[in-house]
Every structure is written in structure tokens, then in C-alpha cells.
Design a protein around this motif. Structure first.
Motif, PDB file in Angstrom:
ATOM      1  N   UNK A 132       6.458   3.666  -7.808  1.00 50.00           N
ATOM      2  CA  UNK A 132       6.787   2.562  -7.366  1.00 50.00           C
ATOM      3  C   UNK A 132       7.040   2.413  -6.104  1.00 50.00           C
ATOM      4  N   UNK A 133       8.036   3.304  -5.896  1.00 49.91           N
ATOM      5  CA  UNK A 133       8.639   3.371  -4.550  1.00 49.91           C
ATOM      6  C   UNK A 133       7.673   3.920  -3.420  1.00 49.91           C
ATOM      7  N   UNK A 134       6.869   4.721  -3.635  1.00 45.84           N
ATOM      8  CA  UNK A 134       5.966   4.748  -2.840  1.00 45.84           C
ATOM      9  C   UNK A 134       4.871   3.637  -2.512  1.00 45.84           C
ATOM     10  N   UNK A 135       4.358   3.168  -3.762  1.00 44.67           N
ATOM     11  CA  UNK A 135       3.781   1.843  -3.674  1.00 44.67           C
ATOM     12  C   UNK A 135       4.315   0.875  -2.799  1.00 44.67           C
ATOM     13  N   UNK A 136       5.758   0.606  -3.043  1.00 46.95           N
ATOM     14  CA  UNK A 136       6.438  -0.136  -2.117  1.00 46.95           C
ATOM     15  C   UNK A 136       6.331  -0.097  -0.675  1.00 46.95           C
ATOM     16  N   UNK A 141      -0.578  -4.855  -6.380  1.00 47.64           N
ATOM     17  CA  UNK A 141      -0.006  -3.510  -6.137  1.00 47.64           C
ATOM     18  C   UNK A 141       0.134  -2.784  -7.180  1.00 47.64           C
ATOM     19  N   UNK A 142       0.327  -3.366  -8.499  1.00 44.09           N
ATOM     20  CA  UNK A 142       0.264  -2.965  -9.829  1.00 44.09           C
ATOM     21  C   UNK A 142      -0.927  -1.729  -9.953  1.00 44.09           C
ATOM     22  N   UNK A 143      -1.983  -2.229  -9.621  1.00 44.23           N
ATOM     23  CA  UNK A 143      -3.347  -1.441  -9.601  1.00 44.23           C
ATOM     24  C   UNK A 143      -3.053  -0.295  -8.719  1.00 44.23           C
ATOM     25  N   UNK A 144      -2.617  -0.402  -7.570  1.00 46.29           N
ATOM     26  CA  UNK A 144      -2.254   0.854  -6.870  1.00 46.29           C
ATOM     27  C   UNK A 144      -1.506   1.671  -7.683  1.00 46.29           C
ATOM     28  N   UNK A 145      -0.129   1.196  -8.510  1.00 49.38           N
ATOM     29  CA  UNK A 145       0.505   2.042  -9.123  1.00 49.38           C
ATOM     30  C   UNK A 145      -0.349   2.779 -10.137  1.00 49.38           C
ATOM     31  N   UNK A 146      -1.084   1.926 -10.986  1.00 50.43           N
ATOM     32  CA  UNK A 146      -1.945   2.655 -11.924  1.00 50.43           C
ATOM     33  C   UNK A 146      -2.773   3.777 -11.248  1.00 50.43           C
ATOM     34  N   UNK A 147      -3.395   3.385 -10.072  1.00 53.01           N
ATOM     35  CA  UNK A 147      -4.396   4.532  -9.668  1.00 53.01           C
ATOM     36  C   UNK A 147      -3.515   5.824  -9.044  1.00 53.01           C
ATOM     37  N   UNK A 148      -2.294   5.592  -8.538  1.00 62.06           N
ATOM     38  CA  UNK A 148      -1.421   6.825  -8.345  1.00 62.06           C
ATOM     39  C   UNK A 148      -1.066   7.530  -9.668  1.00 62.06           C
ATOM     40  N   UNK A 162     -10.323   0.864  -6.866  1.00 61.01           N
ATOM     41  CA  UNK A 162     -11.099   0.051  -6.233  1.00 61.01           C
ATOM     42  C   UNK A 162     -10.801  -1.396  -6.590  1.00 61.01           C
ATOM     43  N   UNK A 163     -10.020  -1.569  -7.560  1.00 64.64           N
ATOM     44  CA  UNK A 163      -9.439  -2.765  -7.945  1.00 64.64           C
ATOM     45  C   UNK A 163      -8.457  -3.405  -6.901  1.00 64.64           C
ATOM     46  N   UNK A 164      -7.610  -2.381  -6.609  1.00 61.36           N
ATOM     47  CA  UNK A 164      -6.477  -2.687  -5.329  1.00 61.36           C
ATOM     48  C   UNK A 164      -7.235  -3.178  -4.217  1.00 61.36           C
ATOM     49  N   UNK A 165      -8.393  -2.407  -3.863  1.00 61.43           N
ATOM     50  CA  UNK A 165      -8.932  -2.524  -2.422  1.00 61.43           C
ATOM     51  C   UNK A 165      -9.794  -3.781  -2.517  1.00 61.43           C
ATOM     52  N   UNK A 166     -10.370  -4.202  -3.747  1.00 63.03           N
ATOM     53  CA  UNK A 166     -11.452  -5.112  -3.760  1.00 63.03           C
ATOM     54  C   UNK A 166     -10.891  -6.451  -4.274  1.00 63.03           C
ATOM     55  N   UNK A 167     -10.073  -6.673  -5.114  1.00 67.08           N
ATOM     56  CA  UNK A 167      -9.645  -7.912  -5.511  1.00 67.08           C
ATOM     57  C   UNK A 167      -8.582  -8.628  -4.554  1.00 67.08           C
ATOM     58  N   UNK A 168      -8.578  -9.633  -3.967  1.00 68.79           N
ATOM     59  CA  UNK A 168      -7.479 -10.206  -3.144  1.00 68.79           C
ATOM     60  C   UNK A 168      -6.559 -11.002  -3.903  1.00 68.79           C
ATOM     61  N   UNK A 169      -7.200 -11.622  -4.808  1.00 70.05           N
ATOM     62  CA  UNK A 169      -6.577 -12.702  -5.579  1.00 70.05           C
ATOM     63  C   UNK A 169      -6.728 -12.430  -7.155  1.00 70.05           C
TER      64      UNK A 169
END
Lengths: 497, 413
Positions: B20-24, B328-335, B365-372
């Protein structure tokens, strides 16, 4: 312990009549009798599960009146039930101390309990990990847990209800060793059984019960197995008669490389190949839970499997249950109440099951014909019932089984899967079922017989295979297969050719 | 990789925080580990947690409890009424009693009269829903601020406090230093996030929340360490065996359901008294059912229920406090999935590795593609997690063996 003139009746039946016997301290006292002779009723009286209508029980010379099992426990009497009374998800320790927990202000002292159990286990001569869940134990070990449970409560008299029914011969020997140790330490054991060899081997005295009353008490030295059996039955013995059949050439059931797999488990049935010919009975031996049930389910088409199954040369590997039955397959299920009957439906409706097509026209059931068919089965198999209208739950277990077997046989199958066809039924009915199977076999039926009763298996089968952990580990001829040898294979101690 | 139990626990906590820290630091979005988010998550978790524990108590003694939602409704109503009349603490007590009333009804129906346990639970939910409306009509209509669907507002609240020394709480009138807040504000890798999480858990705490969380160790201790607990569990595992050993299964099922109702009622009380200051119709919003899901998620164990409730509470908390941080939760899941994939390679478990890579790609993909991120999607995240757990762990779940099976005394012989 002294019993005088105990009688106990239930609506419509007298289960115990005028039973008298005395049990000496520090002995193994066996009570033998046929199924339905009233052994269990007597034991329940002794354990306070119900009260006798008349007669008295005395412990150490004092007349007692047990109103509940706790009264019996208090008097030092403990019971090991035939069907284990254990909670699978609880640990051994929890199961043993339940109801008699050593606790201070309600908090359990697990260490003290563990110490006490270890002591008892030592006196019994068994090793057991008290912290493992009961679900992980084998049958023999579960029985030890049951015995420890009773001893933990300070029982000086142990009642064992058919303790060997679930064990393989080696486990039986171990159990008997344990019991001898106990008796040597001053405990009294009441041992209920109908297996005469075991009774003769282990007991100091034997009381025979027939039709609800005591026939006599003897010592093992006085009687032979045959005499004891005749006391039990009161007449000549039914026996699986010697084989007089010739197995024919025609293969009726052929199974090749049958495997039943489950995700995340080892294969339930592993690469089983077998063939049963016309006029042949192939016995399947094995400790319950080693794939026999899944094998039958797969053959019936209820369980997904790989490999091939052929009936009379027709490949039915991908066929549905109905198609397989139409091809000539029939099944006497493992558990008549769960798989064989609709307990709240009438007998004729039960008898109709599986042959609705035969008795329906344009979607309507020909009730008259269905009833008549049921009456035929009732008559031919001697099902004791007032009529075909009564619900199935009103019949005794033996009569339910007779109906299930009769229904199956009346379909004139080509291949019969018979799982424990005579489990829990009386000697007369057993003989009738055996006779029917034999006659059908002589007429060309192929039978796959799964049974836990080794006498039945060896008496009826032309060949016997042993299953262990889903695979066939041995194939034997009945004349070379002793119960000891079978036991060795059944526990996986040895793999045959 | 073989680690000791303690080391494994440490890794289990430390690695997600590090991620999470990395994501932040990567995204510049600090909502995932901010103390605001965590504080909100805690507040949102507690009612779900208590509902889960309510389910646990009921099923451990052998009775399915679909009626938790209804018992919670009783809790909100009685809590709201009691707090309005007698102040917040007595309000909570009334909430517990109200829930226990529901538990008693369920017990009488299922244990005494052998009504089907599902049906009884469903009926209880309906009864509670319409029953409190009727009671509101009698008690609240005509009062200032009250009506058929809500109670008049309460005048006082359950006190709140900050933990001294670490979160700047008062100690005998002296204001102690706020270590965690300064650390959180520092924004250092890992330490800043850990401090944020801890500060969120220790500042502005309501005593009602503390008592609720304390139900977890209490449940464990009672059910697994005491005589009552063993007997209660045995009546859910094998009532027949228990009865032959002199255990009063019927009475224990009453006890289990009363505790279950009490916990559910307290959950309702929290909603009406701690999370807001009046009773409102529909306040429970299906949390009783979510509680049941956390019970299954947690394998019928208190710590597991805590984990499940935290998961639900956290996603709700992120949504509420830091809606922008959701992507950013998606980024967390990806990592996290990448990490699992690496572990799978080390352990040579191919299937798991492929699944992890797959999940990782989707999440990235979800992190990059989904804005809202649509609200409905974020709301369904915890349910999705529960489904995944059920699908992958159902082989290892160990529900009480006889939960749901009616027991009649003496029928086993």
C-alpha cells in the motif's frame, strides 16, 4: 451385576421377557443372540436409556433404578455404542471430556484433562494424540476414543455394543488385547456380539439370548461354535450353501480402467478393471470408505468417471442411470433408508420406483398393476406387512431390506450390484435373500457383491477382490481366502498379485 | 519457504502495508492508508463484525440464523428509543435486550417447536421490519423530530477518546504527545502508512466501538476455553453425542441464540447510537446478511469473522472517505497478484501462478483504463472477495456439522 426377570415391551412387541443373568466382576461376559433377539434393548435398560416394565437390576448387590444414562454413569456403568457418538470436528480431548470437564470457575483445565487421558490410554495400551480432530482418526482409533470416554468417567463396567462390527480382524485382535488389560485391572466388560468365534475367543462367560429371553449361560470351554449357534437360533443353521454353479463364458459386466477423481483429493476409485460373467458372483471386500461406494455409484452412472463400462457387450460408459438400468443393471443400495426408499410413501409406490415406465401408459400410472406387483414382491420375499398401503417407515429394517431386494430382483436384471444385501436383517430373511440371489445367478445373473460380512462374502462369491484406497489390491478364490488374509489386504498391509 | 507461525503472521501484516505504501508513493493518492479512511473503516466494520459473531454463536450451537437482520432491526429501534429516553448507555443495553428478544423468538420457534430454521429466520426479519414500524407509530409519532420511520434525536452520545501517548489522548487532564499523527504526516515509506493505520484505529474512539471489538476475544475465549463453550459447540457438532453425555442441548441452543440475538442487537444499537444519533427505518441496510457472509468467510471462527468484517468495512470506508483512491485499490491488487505469482514460481505451483498473473493483468488494466469507478462495482467488491474465498476454500471450510438440523430429545436411539 445381577439382572432378575427383566421384561420390556414396546407397543406391539415384547422385546425382553423374563431375562435373568449375573455378571461377575473382572470378567468379560458376552451376550450373544441373533439380530432382533433383544440384546440391544437389554443393554439400553442397563444403561438407563429406558426403564424395564418389570424386574430388577442390582449392582454390587444393591438394587438400582436408572432413570437416565447419567444415573448409570454414576453407578460406574459406561456404554460404547455401535454407532460412534463422536463429534468429528472436535478434538479427541474435547470429545472425551465433554460433559465431565475438569474446570475451575467454568474455565477448562486442558492440561489436567490431557494428563488424565494419557494415563488412561496407557492403562488401555493405546497411543493417541489428544489434540487431533476425531475426523482424522481411523475407525479403530475412534473406538478407542469411545472407550476412553467411558473410562474417563470412572466406569467400572463397560458395555460394548457389537464393537467388532466395524473392525477388520487385526483391529479386533488389538481391541481384545485392550479389553484383557482392562479386565486384568479389575474392570468388568459386557460384550454384545453375534460373531461366535470372537465371543469364544475372548469371553469368560457367555449368555445366549433368543426371542427376547435368556436361553442359558455357558463358558467357552463347555461349548463348540456349532452348539452355541444352535442355542442362538434354536434350530438348524442356515448357511451360505456350497457353490454348485458353473460360471459361464459370457461376460455380462466388463469394467476397464475405471477411475473416479475428486479435485483436491486422491482418486476415490483408482484404475479398477474387472469382469463378471454370467452365473458368477464377484465379491468385493474392503473396509468401508475405500471406494466401494464410489465404484457402485460410478457403475450406476451417478458419479463422473473415466474408463469404460460395458453391460452385455454394450458400452454404457457415457450412458445415464436410466439407460444403464434399461441395459440390465440393477442396484441394491448401501443404505436402504437413504438411497433405497421413500420412507413416508407407501410400499407399492416404493416398489414402483425405477420401473415407472413399465407401469405407466400415456403418463398415467396403472395403480392396480403396480399394487399387484408389490403384493407379488411382498409374498415372494416374505415381507411382513399388513398391506402394500402402509408407509415404508412402518416396517422393520429387515423387512425394508427385503422389499428393496425384492424390487430389484423382480426387475430381472442382467447385472446386479448388491451392496450389503443382508445388513441388519434376521437370519431367516438373510437365508431368503441368499437363496434368491443364488437362484438368479444360476439363471445367468452376474453379481457384484459388496459386503462387510466376510462369511457372506466367502460363502456366496466365486471370486473375491479386495479394495484398498480405491484400488483393487488382491484377487482371491474363496477357498484360499481366510478372514485373516483378507484383513491383511483390507488394511493395506500387503498388496497381492 | 517454511516460516515459523509468528514470522508468517508478521509477513501477512507487513507485506500488504508495504504494498500500500508503494501504491501511495507511486500514485500520490494517500487515501488507502490515511487515518481518516481507517477510522471510518473501523466504524463501518463493527456492526458487520457483531452480526458475523451473532451468526457464529447461533451456528456453533446448531441453529442457522437468517434472522440476524431482524434482530439488528430490533436493536436499532430499542437502542434508538432507549437512548432517546434514558441516555446512550442504557440505550445500548436496550438494544441488546431487543436483539435478545429476537433471539428468544427464534429459539422458541426452532428449538422448542422445531420450525424450519430458515423459515423462522425469514419470518423474524419480516416481523421485525413491520413490528418496529408499528412501535414507532406508538412511541415516536407526535414527538419533536420523531415519526413513523424515525425516532427523535438523542441529546447525548457515548463518549469518545484518543489513546494516550500514541494518539494524543488526555491523561489525568494532561494532553499527551500525538506520536502517530506526526509520523503519519511525515509520509515516510511504510512507517507513514503503518502510523496512519494505527492512528486511525486509536483516535476518536467510541467506547461503544471498543466494546464491540472486544466481543472477538471474548467469543473465542468463551467458546474455546470454557466448559459452557465446549458444550455449546458440541450441541452444534453432534447433539446426540452431547445428550448421551448429559449435556442439555436444548438449553444450550437457547443460550447460543440469546447471545446471538444480544450481539445482533448491540450491532443495531451501534448503528442507532454510535454511528448516528437517532433511530431510522432501514438503518441496518442488509448488514445482517453481510455478517452471515463474513461468518462463512471466517470459517466460523472469531478471528476469521474479524478479517471478513474488516474487508467489508475497509472497502466501504475507502469509498466513503477517499472515493478517488478506489482506483488505486486495483493497483494494489495488481501488485499483490504479482507478488503471489513470484511466490508461485518459487514454490513451483503452476496453476496458482497462472491465476495470479491473470488477476494481476486484469487489475492493472482496470487501474489504467478505468477513470471513474462506478459505485455499484466498488460496493460489490467485498462480496466478490467472499465469493472467491468460498470458491477456493470451500474444501477447507469447516462449518459446525449439525448446524441447521433440528434436534429432538431422545430421538437418536
Amino acid at each position: 451385576m445381577e439382572l432378575r426377570n427383566i421384561s420390556k415391551g414396546f407397543p406391539g412387541v415384547i422385546a425382553n421377557r423374563d431375562i435373568s443373568m449375573s455378571v461377575e466382576r473382572g470378567t468379560i461376559h458376552a451376550i450373544v443372540g441373533e439380530n432382533g433377539a433383544g440384546k440391544s434393548t437389554l443393554m439400553k435398560t442397563l444403561y438407563g436409556l429406558h426403564r424395564p416394565d418389570s424386574g430388577t437390576v442390582a449392582v454390587h448387590g444393591q438394587v438400582v433404578d436408572f432413570r437416565s444414562p447419567s444415573d448409570a454413569i454414576e453407578a460406574g456403568i459406561g456404554m460404547v455404542h455401535q454407532h460412534f457418538m463422536l463429534a468429528d470436528n472436535l478434538t479427541v480431548l474435547e470429545n472425551i471430556i465433554l460433559g465431565a470437564e475438569p474446570a475451575k470457575a467454568g474455565v477448562i483445565n486442558a492440561r489436567e484433562a490431557g494428563r488424565k487421558i494419557a494415563e488412561l490410554a496407557k492403562s488401555l495400551g493405546v497411543e493417541i494424540d489428544v489434540n487431533s480432530p476425531v475426523a482424522e482418526l481411523g475407525v479403530g482409533q475412534r473406538q478407542r476414543v469411545e472407550i476412553l470416554k467411558v473410562l474417563y468417567r470412572g466406569a467400572k463396567t463397560l458395555i460394548l455394543d457389537e464393537p467388532t462390527a466395524v473392525l477388520v480382524p487385526q483391529e479386533v485382535d488389538e481391541l481384545f488385547d485392550n479389553l484383557r488389560r482392562l479386565v486384568a485391572a479389575g474392570t468388568t466388560v459386557l460384550f454384545i456380539s453375534h460373531k461366535l468365534d470372537e465371543v469364544l475367543a475372548v469371553s469368560n462367560r457367555i449368555t445366549v439370548i433368543r426371542q427376547g429371553t435368556t436361553v442359558g449361560t455357558v463358558t467357552p470351554a463347555e461349548v463348540t461354535r456349532r452348539q452355541l449357534a444352535e442355542m442362538m437360533v434354536g434350530s438348524d443353521l442356515p448357511q451360505p450353501a456350497p457353490r454348485t454353479t458353473q460360471v459361464r463364458e459370457q461376460v455380462r459386466l466388463e469394467v476397464k480402467n475405471l477411475t473416479v477423481a475428486r479435485v483436491g483429493q486422491r482418486d476415490l476409485v483408482r484404475d479398477v478393471s474387472l469382469a463378471v460373467r454370467s452365473g458368477e458372483i464377484l465379491g468385493v471386500a474392503g473396509v468401508e470408505g475405500n471406494g466401494q461406494f464410489e465404484l457402485c455409484s460410478a457403475l450406476l452412472g451417478r458419479e463422473h468417471s473415466t474408463g469404460t463400462v460395458a453391460i452385455d457387450g454394450n458400452d454404457v460408459s457415457r450412458a445415464s442411470v436410466r439407460e444403464r438400468m434399461n441395459a440390465g443393471l440393477a442396484y441394491v443400495p448401501f443404505d436402504r433408508q437413504r438411497e433405497g426408499l421413500m420412507l413416508t410413501s407407501s410400499l407399492w409406490e416404493n416398489n414402483l420406483l425405477g420401473q415407472e415406465e413399465k407401469f405407466t401408459k400415456f403418463g398415467f400410472v396403472n395403480v392396480g398393476a403396480a399394487r399387484a406387483a408389490c403384493r407379488t414382491v411382498i409374498k415372494r420375499f416374505g415381507v411382513l406387512t399388513p398391506s402394500e398401503e402402509v408407509p415404508a417407515f412402518a416396517l422393520s429394517g429387515g423387512n425394508q431390506q427385503k422389499l428393496v431386494v425384492g424390487r430389484t430382483m423382480s426387475m430381472n436384471p442382467a447385472v446386479l450390484l448388491a451392496a450389503h444385501p443382508t445388513r441388519g436383517i434376521d437370519v431367516g430373511a438373510q437365508a431368503a435373500v441368499w437363496e434368491e440371489v443364488r437362484q438368479a445367478r444360476d439363471a445367468g445373473l452376474a453379481v457384484l457383491l459388496v459386503s462387510a460380512d466376510l462369511d457372506e462374502l466367502l460363502g456366496l462369491s466365486d471370486r473375491v477382490i479386495v479394495m484398498f484406497e480405491g484400488a483393487i489390491v488382491a484377487e482371491l478364490l474363496p477357498r484360499e481366502a481366510t478372514p485373516e488374509l483378507l484383513g491383511t489386504y483390507m488394511t493395506g498391509a500387503k498388496v497381492g498379485s | 519457504m517454511k516460516l515459523s507461525r509468528r514470522a508468517r503472521l508478521l509477513v501477512l501484516f507487513a507485506v500488504p502495508i508495504a504494498l500500500m505504501s508503494i501504491v501511495r508513493l507511486w500514485s500520490g493518492e494517500d487515501g488507502l492508508t490515511s487515518s481518516d479512511t481507517i477510522g471510518a473503516s473501523l466504524r463501518l466494520s463493527v456492526p458487520i463484525l457483531l452480526a458475523g459473531l451473532a451468526g457464529l454463536w447461533a451456528e456453533r450451537c446448531g441453529v442457522l440464523n437468517i434472522g440476524i437482520e431482524g434482530m439488528m432491526i430490533f436493536g436499532t429501534w430499542f437502542g434508538g428509543w432507549g437512548a432517546w429516553q434514558f441516555g446512550p448507555w442504557l440505550g445500548l443495553a436496550f438494544a441488546v435486550l431487543g436483539g435478545m428478544l429476537g433471539g428468544l423468538i427464534h429459539a422458541i420457534a426452532t428449538v422448542r417447536f422445531n420450525v424450519d430454521q430458515i423459515i423462522s429466520g425469514v419470518v423474524l426479519n419480516l416481523l421485525a421490519f413491520f413490528g418496529v414500524r408499528y412501535m414507532s407509530d406508538l412511541a415516536f409519532v407526535g414527538q419533536p423530530g420523531g415519526g413513523v420511520s424515525q425516532s427523535p434525536p438523542q441529546t447525548s452520545a457515548i463518549p469518545r477518546f484518543d489513546v494516550p501517548f500514541i494518539s494524543g489522548g488526555d491523561l489525568f487532564g494532561w494532553k499527551s504527545p500525538n506520536v502517530l499523527l506526526s509520523l503519519e504526516d511525515s509520509g515516510w515509506f511504510f512507517i507513514g502508512d503503518l502510523a496512519g493505520i494505527l492512528y486511525g484505529l486509536t483516535n476518536n474512539l467510541s467506547w461503544g466501538t471498543v466494546i464491540g471489538v472486544a466481543a472477538v476475544p471474548a467469543t473465542f475465549w468463551i467458546l474455546w476455553r470454557t466448559r459452557l463453550g465446549l458444550r455449546l459447540r458440541s450441541s452444534g457438532e453432534s447433539p446426540t453425542a452431547a445428550e448421551t453425555l448429559g449435556v442439555n442441548v436444548i438449553r444450550l441452543r437457547y443460550v447460543g441464540l440469546l447471545v446471538s440475538g444480544g450481539l445482533a442487537g448491540y450491532a443495531g444499537g451501534i448503528l442507532a447510537i454510535v454511528a448516528s444519533s437517532y433511530y431510522r427505518q432501514g438503518q441496518t441496510a442488509g448488514r445482517g446478511y453481510i455478517g452471515l457472509a463474513t461468518m462463512i468467510f471466517g470459517n466460523w471462527r472469531p478471528i476469521g469473522v474479524l478479517g471478513g468484517a474488516s474487508l467489508f468495512g475497509y472497502t466501504e470506508g475507502v469509498k466513503l472517505v477517499a472515493n478517488d483512491a478506489i482506483s488505486t485499490l486495483f493497483l494494489f491488487v495488481a501488485l499483490a497478484a504479482v507478488l503471489l505469482a513470484v511466490m508461485a514460481v518459487v514454490n513451483r505451483t503452476t496453476t496458482r501462478g497462472i491465476v495470479a498473473v491473470f488477476v494481476s493483468v486484469i487489475a492493472a488494466y482496470a487501474y489504467l483504463a478505468i477513470e471513474d469507478v462506478p459505485q455499484s462495482l466498488t460496493q460489490s467488491l467485498p462480496y466478490l472477495a467472499t465469493l472467491i474465498v468460498l470458491a477456493t476454500a470451500s474444501q477447507r471450510l469447516r462449518p459446525p456439522a449439525m448446524a441447521g438440523v433440528p434436534y429432538r430429545r431422545g430421538e437418536s436411539h
